[in-house]
Design an enzyme around this catalytic site. Structure first.
Site, PDB file in Angstrom:
ATOM      1  CG  ASP A   1      -0.614   2.967   6.530  1.00 51.09           C
ATOM      2  OD1 ASP A   1      -1.196   3.603   5.637  1.00 51.09           O
ATOM      3  OD2 ASP A   1      -0.282   3.468   7.620  1.00 51.09           O
TER       4      ASP A   1
ATOM      5  CD  GLU B   1      -4.992   1.014  -2.704  1.00 56.11           C
ATOM      6  OE1 GLU B   1      -5.722   2.012  -2.727  1.00 56.11           O
ATOM      7  OE2 GLU B   1      -4.720   0.396  -1.666  1.00 56.11           O
TER       8      GLU B   1
ATOM      9  CG  ASP C   1      -1.799   1.228   1.295  1.00 54.28           C
ATOM     10  OD1 ASP C   1      -2.298   1.654   0.238  1.00 54.28           O
ATOM     11  OD2 ASP C   1      -1.975   1.768   2.401  1.00 54.28           O
TER      12      ASP C   1
END
Length: 172
Positions: free
Chosen positions: A138, A66, A7
């Site tokens: 996160d 992502e 992430d």
């Protein structure tokens, strides 16, 4: 198969590692890379150095990351994109394949709803990986990205997607 989920973020980059054996997912590790305030190149190097350490220690087979969403603030979007680029370059320099997923795809794969809240993602990650505690947001997002990849990226890797598009995390 060992999957490293990322992430990306310039201030905080989450990472999560899972093993997939058959249909079973097993938690390996997760955490956050916190960069210090300072010049952009130094912060990007910090992300790369820490991810290199994670890759060297855990030896993943695949990386899932992502995709950047367009933010209201173009400067923030650009900075996020650079952090993401540093993470992708680190994976590629370590000869790892990189799969990219939108936030909608990740949430759909983990929660079943493309517009799920962060708390819902955290809870489902905790349940799917049988964790005793709630992972940081996160780290949970990174683990969710790895879970999405483990589930075949919503099957998009195995289905012919010619003539289709993704809307609300679904193939239409």
């Amino acid at each position: 198969m060992r999957i490293l989920g990322i992430d990306p973020g310039l201030r905080l980059t989450g990472f999560g590692i899972i093993d997939k054996t058959g249909g079973k997912l097993v938690y390996v590790s997760s955490g956050r890379i916190r960069t210090v305030e300072g010049e952009l190149p130094v912060r990007l190097k910090s992300i790369m150095d820490h991810l290199n350490e994670v890759i060297a220690e855990h030896k993943p087979d695949h990386v899932a990351i992502e995709q950047v969403f367009v933010n209201v603030n173009p400067k923030s979007t650009l900075m996020l994109g650079q952090a993401r680029g540093a993470a992708i370059c680190t994976a590629v320099l370590n000869n790892l394949s990189v799969a990219e997923y939108t936030a909608l795809q990740i949430k759909q794969a983990v929660v079943g709803e493309g517009h799920a809240r962060k708390e819902q993602v955290q809870e489902m990650v905790r349940r799917l990986l049988r964790l005793t505690g709630q992972p940081a947001t996160d780290a949970a997002d990174a683990l969710a990205c790895a879970i999405c990849h483990a589930h075949g990226g919503l099957g998009l890797g195995t289905l012919s997607t010619a003539g289709y598009r993704v809307k609300r995390g679904r193939l239409i």
